[in-house]
Design an enzyme around this catalytic site. Structure first.
Site: not given
Ligand SMILES: [Zn+2]
Length: 214
Positions: A9, A84, A123, A156, A167
């Site tokens: 997005k 949201r 990532r 991370r 999430r």
């Protein structure tokens, strides 16, 4: 614009607003801007943030309304990360009516949970300069080493499949009523987000340009 984390997005919003020369109104960015500048709204939000509470809709809506009233939004804008919830969507409708405008389209970028997880995973971030790589879509030339500065790349600690799955679930649960809301309003356009960044962008631009020229 709607889409689960990992749907692409943010990337699509960035490309679209550059191409159409529209302001990209990302609620996260707006929020950080108010906090760092210490505006009145930022200070109100900080009280909740410091307590670890959710910032009330009223404060968030005022931030968005203030942003949409700036001159650069006169010819249009793209909202990313807001609303949201249905309550926020209703408040947005009211704000837009007061401004004498309305939404043209609500694009929803759809991907499978597997795709979202693959995109969110893998990532790597540079310790020195903060550059971000992806082991599949944007790998560094040398594994574990930053192309830009030669720094060490790390993952991370909250970058785990469990956190990503969570999430995705939270977002899906929260936005399901919102998706129905915009579907009933005749504004929702679902797009297949499984393709390449370019493929999705072409499809997105087509539906947005169509909706905004009508
Ligand atoms: Zn680096």
């Amino acid at each position: 614009m709607l889409g689960v984390p990992g749907a692409g997005k943010g990337t699509q919003a960035e490309l679209l607003t550059e191409a159409l020369e529209l302001p990209h109104v990302a609620s996260g960015v707006l929020f950080r801007e108010h906090l760092s500048k210490g505006t009145e709204l930022g200070e109100q939000a900080r009280v909740y943030v410091d307590r670890g509470d959710l910032v009330p809709d009223e404060v968030t809506i005022r931030m968005v309304a203030e942003r949409l009233s700036r001159a650069d939004c006169r010819e249009g804008f793209l909202l990313d990360g807001f609303p949201r919830t249905v309550a926020q969507a209703e408040a947005l409708d009211q704000t837009l009516t007061q401004m004498g405008t309305e939404l043209n389209i609500v694009p929803l970028i759809k991907v499978s949970e597997e795709t979202a997880l693959v995109r969110l995973g893998g990532r790597w971030t540079c310790r020195k300069c903060g550059d971000v790589y992806h082991q599949l879509f944007n790998p560094p030339q040398v594994e574990g080493v930053c192309d830009e500065c030669g720094g060490e790349l790390y993952q991370r600690s909250d970058d785990t499949p469990e956190t990503h799955r969570h999430r995705i679930e939270v977002y899906s649960e929260q936005t399901m009523p919102l998706i129905d809301y915009y579907r009933q309003a005749g504004l929702l356009v679902e797009l297949d987000g499984e393709g390449s960044i370019e493929q999705v962008q072409v499809a997105l631009r087509m539906v947005v340009e169509q909706a905004c020229s009508a």
